[in-house]
Design an enzyme around this catalytic site. Structure first.
Site, PDB file in Angstrom:
ATOM      1  N   HIS A 157       0.769  -1.097  -0.084  1.00 36.92           N
ATOM      2  CA  HIS A 157      -0.166   0.061  -0.168  1.00 36.92           C
ATOM      3  C   HIS A 157       0.883   1.221  -0.032  1.00 36.92           C
ATOM      4  O   HIS A 157       0.370   2.299   0.404  1.00 36.92           O
ATOM      5  CB  HIS A 157      -0.850  -0.109   1.108  1.00 36.92           C
ATOM      6  CG  HIS A 157      -1.796  -1.292   1.514  1.00 36.92           C
ATOM      7  ND1 HIS A 157      -2.977  -1.633   0.985  1.00 36.92           N
ATOM      8  CD2 HIS A 157      -1.345  -2.400   2.032  1.00 36.92           C
ATOM      9  CE1 HIS A 157      -3.343  -2.598   1.272  1.00 36.92           C
ATOM     10  NE2 HIS A 157      -2.512  -3.193   1.975  1.00 36.92           N
ATOM     11  N   SER A 278      14.636  22.266 -15.013  1.00 32.42           N
ATOM     12  CA  SER A 278      13.480  22.964 -15.168  1.00 32.42           C
ATOM     13  C   SER A 278      13.942  24.242 -15.822  1.00 32.42           C
ATOM     14  O   SER A 278      15.007  24.876 -15.278  1.00 32.42           O
ATOM     15  CB  SER A 278      12.587  23.080 -13.675  1.00 32.42           C
ATOM     16  OG  SER A 278      11.912  24.347 -14.005  1.00 32.42           O
ATOM     17  N   LYS A 284      15.366  22.042  -9.636  1.00 29.30           N
ATOM     18  CA  LYS A 284      14.864  20.821 -10.206  1.00 29.30           C
ATOM     19  C   LYS A 284      15.665  19.898 -11.097  1.00 29.30           C
ATOM     20  O   LYS A 284      16.608  20.113 -11.605  1.00 29.30           O
ATOM     21  CB  LYS A 284      13.652  21.110 -10.965  1.00 29.30           C
ATOM     22  CG  LYS A 284      12.605  21.843 -10.331  1.00 29.30           C
ATOM     23  CD  LYS A 284      11.337  20.809  -9.755  1.00 29.30           C
ATOM     24  CE  LYS A 284      10.456  20.479 -10.775  1.00 29.30           C
ATOM     25  NZ  LYS A 284       9.339  19.936 -10.379  1.00 29.30           N
ATOM     26  N   GLU A 291       9.621   9.042 -16.582  1.00 31.49           N
ATOM     27  CA  GLU A 291       8.372   9.288 -16.824  1.00 31.49           C
ATOM     28  C   GLU A 291       7.802   8.961 -18.314  1.00 31.49           C
ATOM     29  O   GLU A 291       6.677   8.343 -18.403  1.00 31.49           O
ATOM     30  CB  GLU A 291       8.078  10.839 -16.528  1.00 31.49           C
ATOM     31  CG  GLU A 291       8.328  11.073 -14.891  1.00 31.49           C
ATOM     32  CD  GLU A 291       8.549  12.737 -14.752  1.00 31.49           C
ATOM     33  OE1 GLU A 291       7.557  13.504 -15.323  1.00 31.49           O
ATOM     34  OE2 GLU A 291       9.555  13.446 -14.406  1.00 31.49           O
TER      35      GLU A 291
END
Ligand code: ARG
Length: 462
Positions: A157, A278, A284, A291
């Site tokens: 979980h 970024s 970042k 992704e």
């Protein structure tokens, strides 16, 4: 002008839109080498069965080899008016060989021709993917061996559950990829029958030898039913389904990378080679490659469902709908190949933060199960009772905001008087993982021997 390959009864050229919707050369040019290989086997068989003369067969074979060389050299002109790869090749053959070229299409049709080309193409592609999956398994297994004793939190979980070893976690992917390879191999075994000679749908009255062409093209045998041969795309569906499952596995690992490299988890770092910055937020470091692997699983699964839907309403035998079998398949298998390469790169690149992993493994009362097991073993409590006692102890520790191992013996004995100081020996994460020696369990010794066994097996296959 009507189509010179099949335009005998046509008096005018197709509408521009007809040509646009009908043409497949924009994508089936990829079948060029398979198409020519199939034609070479076909014409050789036509000569050996006396259907064409040896001279004709020879000049056709020479013409086909010349066309392959032209295509490879990039000097071949593909024409949309000629619809597809089959007619582009045949038309050029007529230019080179003259009217005798027209004998190549004896006892076959584009329906068995495209079925053959696609099978050959899928077979080649499965072999390439198999190598890539094998390489990726190897990368995972090596990393697993290096981290056989690296402790990290195991989750259910997405909540800390029990400590595990990183090697164990990585070997889980080696197992998945092993099943993926066997699914592709299974699809390959089933597709390895030759449809050539099924002709349009009913077979042919020419005395062809389908066993001969099947053998020449590396198939186990010819397909047994001509109607099935030209209308079957199971081999594509099976391959896409194996691809979709592999893509899902890669996507799950990609998702883990995305989580692990966040500052919040801080489990691992990817180098500049696999991250982007970024344009507005200088702090970042985004895991774009991971992704995109996660994202590309969408189009791979989409290609499978797309083709299932194309096929589901088609009566036997061939319908032009089936031309829609190609683009999604090319896209899916090419995407999968790219995802395999990207994950391979990231497996090699990723640097786990051992301290952080270990600290996190101990948080969230991850050794509560070990405590419960100790109560069963040392005090002979029934497991359900031990579970309850442990629950109370966890509650107590949580109330005070401390770890289980920070509770004093007296505090523990208030909950269960039989507890002795021995209990502290099971509350560390090292002890916890080392104790999990059941077959397939996370103990470093297990992981080490499993990783070694995998590497041995993979090295043999390489
Ligand atoms: N380009 C076609 C395809 O990809 C080849 C088969 C054409 N057959 C036909 N009967 N029109 O499916």
């Amino acid at each position: 002008m009507s189509n010179k390959m099949w335009g005998g009864r046509f008096s005018s050229a197709p509408d521009a839109i007809m040509e646009e919707i009908n043409a497949s050369i924009g994508f089936d040019y990829r079948f060029a080498s398979q198409d020519i290989k199939g034609s070479l086997a076909h014409v050789s068989m036509l000569a050996q069965t006396g259907i064409v003369t040896p001279e004709t067969a020879k000049s056709i074979a020479q013409g086909l080899s010349q066309i392959l060389a032209e295509i490879e050299a990039g000097s071949f002109t593909f024409s949309r008016a000629l619809e597809d790869i089959h007619m582009n090749v045949e038309s050029r053959l007529a230019e080179i060989v003259g009217p005798e070229a027209g004998r190549l299409h004896t006892a076959r049709s584009r329906n068995d021709q495209v079925a053959l080309d696609f099978r050959l193409w899928i077979r080649d592609t499965i072999d390439q993917l198999d190598r890539q999956i094998l390489d990726l398994q190897h990368a995972f297994a090596e990393k697993a061996l290096a981290h056989a004793a690296t402790i990290m939190p195991g989750f259910t979980h997405l909540q800390s559950a029990q400590p595990v070893t990183l090697g164990h976690h990585l070997l889980a992917y080696v197992e998945m990829l092993g099943r993926d390879r066997s699914r592709f191999q299974d699809a390959r075994r089933r597709l390895n029958e030759c449809p050539l000679g099924s002709a349009a749908l009913a077979g042919t009255s020419f005395p062809i030898d389908r066993h001969m062409t099947a053998k020449a093209l590396g198939f186990d045998r010819p397909t047994a039913n001509s109607l099935d041969s030209v209308s079957d795309r199971d081999f594509v569906l099976e391959t896409l389904s194996a691809a979709a499952i592999t893509a899902v596995h890669l996507s799950r690992f990609a998702e883990e990378i995305v989580l692990w490299v966040t500052p919040q988890f801080g489990f691992a770092k990817l180098s500049d080679r696999f991250t982007t910055g970024s344009s507005i937020m200088p702090q970042k470091r985004n895991p774009d490659a991971a992704e995109l692997v996660r994202g590309k699983s969408g189009r791979i699964i989409g290609s499978l469902t797309g083709l299932l839907i194309v096929m589901k309403g088609l009566p036997l035998a061939y319908s032009k709908d089936m031309q829609e079998d190609k683009e999604g398949t090319f896209d899916a298998l090419q995407s999968l190949s790219l995802c395999l390469a990207a994950i391979n790169g990231m497996v090699l690149d990723i640097q786990p933060d051992l301290k952080r992993l270990k600290a996190s493994a101990g948080s969230g009362y991850a050794t509560a199960t070990d405590l419960a097991d100790w109560l069963v073993k040392a005090l002979k409590l029934p497991f359900r009772r031990a579970h309850h006692v442990t629950g109370e102890l966890v509650g107590l520790a949580a109330q005070r905001g401390i770890g289980l191992e920070k509770l004093s013996l007296e505090e523990m004995q208030k909950v269960e008087p039989g507890i002795t100081k021995d209990v502290f020996s099971v509350l560390g994460v090292d002890k916890s993982v080392r104790s999990r020696t059941s077959y397939g369990g996370t103990a470093p010794a297990n992981v080490k021997s499993q990783a070694k066994a995998w590497l041995k097996k993979l090295d043999r296959l390489k």
